[in-house]
Design an enzyme around this catalytic site. Structure first.
Site, PDB file in Angstrom:
ATOM      1  N   CYS A  90     -28.181  -9.169 -15.896  1.00  0.00           N
ATOM      2  CA  CYS A  90     -27.605  -8.966 -17.226  1.00  0.00           C
ATOM      3  C   CYS A  90     -28.576  -9.505 -18.272  1.00  0.00           C
ATOM      4  O   CYS A  90     -29.043 -10.640 -18.173  1.00  0.00           O
ATOM      5  CB  CYS A  90     -26.255  -9.674 -17.331  1.00  0.00           C
ATOM      6  SG  CYS A  90     -25.594  -9.659 -19.006  1.00  0.00           S
TER       7      CYS A  90
ATOM      8  N   GLY B 184       0.793  -1.227   0.000  1.00  0.00           N
ATOM      9  CA  GLY B 184       0.000   0.000   0.000  1.00  0.00           C
ATOM     10  C   GLY B 184       0.820   1.270   0.000  1.00  0.00           C
ATOM     11  O   GLY B 184       0.267   2.355  -0.145  1.00  0.00           O
TER      12      GLY B 184
ATOM     13  N   CYS C 146     -26.610 -12.574 -20.324  1.00  0.00           N
ATOM     14  CA  CYS C 146     -26.297 -13.861 -19.702  1.00  0.00           C
ATOM     15  C   CYS C 146     -27.159 -14.153 -18.482  1.00  0.00           C
ATOM     16  O   CYS C 146     -27.121 -15.245 -17.933  1.00  0.00           O
ATOM     17  CB  CYS C 146     -24.822 -13.927 -19.324  1.00  0.00           C
ATOM     18  SG  CYS C 146     -24.394 -12.939 -17.874  1.00  0.00           S
TER      19      CYS C 146
ATOM     20  N   CYS D 240     -19.271 -12.507 -19.073  1.00  0.00           N
ATOM     21  CA  CYS D 240     -20.591 -12.605 -19.691  1.00  0.00           C
ATOM     22  C   CYS D 240     -20.584 -13.730 -20.734  1.00  0.00           C
ATOM     23  O   CYS D 240     -21.490 -14.562 -20.792  1.00  0.00           O
ATOM     24  CB  CYS D 240     -20.957 -11.274 -20.332  1.00  0.00           C
ATOM     25  SG  CYS D 240     -22.690 -11.111 -20.753  1.00  0.00           S
TER      26      CYS D 240
ATOM     27  N   CYS E  40     -23.382  -7.189 -18.404  1.00  0.00           N
ATOM     28  CA  CYS E  40     -22.145  -7.300 -17.631  1.00  0.00           C
ATOM     29  C   CYS E  40     -21.087  -6.366 -18.209  1.00  0.00           C
ATOM     30  O   CYS E  40     -20.879  -6.330 -19.418  1.00  0.00           O
ATOM     31  CB  CYS E  40     -21.585  -8.717 -17.712  1.00  0.00           C
ATOM     32  SG  CYS E  40     -22.624  -9.971 -16.981  1.00  0.00           S
TER      33      CYS E  40
END
Lengths: 263, 311
Positions: free
Chosen positions: B269, B60, B272, B299, B293
């Site tokens: 979605c 980080g 899908c 997807c 998606c």
């Protein structure tokens, strides 16, 4: 002004032989004093007398060229503040100390709301509950006589007196033991000054805070401070009880200072 | 110093494996001999790898590096490209996504760039890729220990809107003084009633550094926590690299009475049928919009699974 430095008590701050030079210029010469818990000490003197340099050194923004300052900390015990690791010094600065600047704009975050300004020190200490922060902010808005409806307003849109009161709240929210006030009332008009002084006096006595008050206004010193030191050309020329110093000045410079007050 | 390096090696075996690949490939398979393998010269790539190792050792923490001029403008992924160039070896398989999609301009260009300067295999499949460079998304398919995720970062400093001085923010990070970060969150709740960050939502890495996760939606934040893959972040203009080693704690900042939450999908979605992925709203004409998606590979995989009857 009864609770003047009690002998049985340990000093909170001991300043010993403090000196500072800017290049070849001697700004401060052998300044020594002690400050006791709950005591208000005024530092008076004309422009260029070394008041601001002294305050900068006390707030550890500046390292003195000679002398030392000892502070009795709740967290770390008795310490020399200029030998302390920076991380601890910063911790002290946002917990046990407060610094109210002359120009409130320097001491506030103008771009975030009044409530966030008050809460910042608490959040730095790890307070992680919004409701609690909000309560604290509200109660401090009230304590410094700011309308609570303006808690979400930006300090940018506040008047000078309101900004200064917000700055005081922001500093006192962590209950510091030592607060440095740098000309807190200059730049405010007279009626606002009076209210601010009244507020400061109440808060300082209620919270038992030790204060170093730098001012060129003898009236402010008389109203707030139990003890006064008079500075001239970087040196302390006179010190004692405020009433004593102002009513019966011994040093020629103090006499001049007192006699030049208009009222 | 030594044990820091050892730890970094243990945490990031991929980086070293890829090093060796890079050294080999320079001689054998580069299709454009006019350029060094992966465009950057070996000295630059070594400098980038050093920065990556340091970043992995201090999760980080923003590590400065000598960001180079790249043959595309700042803001188009120069940081991510340099990190990828430092990592990539001839046996790698590269996937590049932009907003989850493999076929948007930025993704196509970067994929083509590495294809031409390294000759490595490229793919659109998340499962096949060994390095995935991304802008604004984390793939929906969980990543593995054998993969590296490279983020393109516009602004690596989470505190920059509140504290413009670099010298000061460095201290704030070093001393873990994050009161300022909370000020931002406080302001949001006071003004909007909730934390109003829908992307680039700040996180705390390994219980120390507060980090900007790049402009991924906050929907993706939980995926960073304990991710098996190494995550690297490159900011070209700001000249910073930072990292989350595999299996590191990543916590989204919040107040205890206003916990981190992801707003639920209100749609499935339409291609899908997934209700679990991050959706884009695609405008078809004035009346109609299509919710689909944002991760095109995910997807596609969902749709294929339905056709073949495999769950």
């Amino acid at each position: 002004m009864s609770n003047f430095a009690r002998q049985d008590e340990q000093a909170l701050l001991i300043v010993n032989g403090l000196g500072h030079t800017y290049g070849g210029l001697q700004a401060l010469k052998a300044v020594s004093f002690e400050l006791f818990p709950g005591e208000v000490l005024a530092v008076v003197g004309e422009s260029g007398s070394g008041k601001s340099t002294l305050l900068k050194i006390l707030s550890s923004a500046l390292t003195p060229t000679s002398g030392e300052i000892h502070y009795r900390s709740e967290r770390f015990g008795k310490i020399n503040i200029h030998q302390l690791a920076e991380t601890r010094r910063r911790e002290l600065a946002r917990t046990e100390w407060g610094f109210v600047t002359q120009n409130a704009d320097d001491g506030l975050r103008l771009g975030v709301s009044a409530g966030a300004n008050i809460s910042e020190r608490l959040m730095a200490l790890g307070v992680n509950h919004f409701g609690h922060l909000r309560d604290q902010a509200n109660s401090w808005m009230e304590k410094v006589e700011l309308p609570s409806a303006r808690i979400d307003d930006l300090p940018r849109n506040f008047s000078g007196g309101m900004k200064q009161r917000l700055q005081i709240a922001r500093n006192l929210v962590t209950h510091p033991r030592l607060v440095l006030l740098d000309e807190p009332t200059s730049g405010l008009d007279v009626s606002v000054q009076a209210r601010l002084l009244d507020l400061l006096r109440q808060l300082v006595s209620r919270l038992d805070i030790a204060v170093v008050l730098v001012t060129h206004d003898l009236g402010v010193a008389r109203l707030l401070a139990q003890r006064t030191i008079v500075m001239h050309r970087g040196q302390v020329v006179e010190s004692g009880l405020t009433d004593q110093v102002l009513d019966d000045p011994q040093h020629a410079y103090t006499q001049l200072l007192v006699s030049s007050v208009l009222v | 110093m030594c044990d820091v390096t050892d730890r970094a090696i243990a945490a990031a075996p991929n980086v070293f494996r890829l090093h060796e690949g890079a050294a080999l490939s320079a001689e054998h398979r580069s299709p454009t001999p006019a350029y060094s393998f992966a465009y950057l010269d070996e000295g630059t790539k070594r400098m980038i790898r050093r920065a990556i190792l340091k970043a992995v050792a201090i999760p980080g923490c923003q590590v400065p590096f000598g960001s180079r001029e790249m043959p595309l403008a700042y803001g188009w992924g120069t940081g991510g490209i340099q990190v990828t160039a430092g990592l990539i070896g001839s046996d790698d398989c590269l996937k590049v996504i932009d907003q989850g999609s493999d076929d948007t301009t930025n993704a196509v260009n970067i994929r083509e760039f590495f294809s031409r300067t390294t000759g490595v295999q490229t793919t659109e499949s998340t499962r096949k890729a060994s390095i995935i460079q991304t802008r604004h998304r984390i793939p929906e398919i969980p990543l593995t220990e054998h993969q590296v995720l490279v983020y393109q970062v516009p602004q690596p400093e989470p505190l920059y809107k509140l504290e413009p001085r670099r010298s000061e923010t460095q201290k704030l990070h070093g001393y873990r003084e994050y009161g300022l970060m909370s000020v931002k969150l406080y302001e949001d709740i006071a003004r909007w009633g909730h934390i109003d960050e829908s992307y680039d939502y700040p996180v705390c890495v390994n219980d120390h550094y507060v980090m900007a996760p790049s402009p991924i939606p906050k929907f993706d934040n939980p995926k960073m926590h304990q991710m098996p893959a190494l995550q690297l972040f490159g900011a070209g203009r700001e000249k910073r690299i930072y990292a989350i080693p595999p299996y590191t704690n990543v916590e989204s900042l919040a107040f205890s009475d206003h916990p981190f939450s992801v707003s639920p999908n209100e749609h499935a979605c339409e291609l899908c049928g997934s209700t679990e992925s991050f959706l884009d709203e695609v405008i078809l004409d004035k009346q109609r919009t299509l919710w689909t998606c944002s991760d095109t590979d995910y997807c596609k995989e969902q749709r294929e699974a339905k056709h073949t009857g495999v769950e």
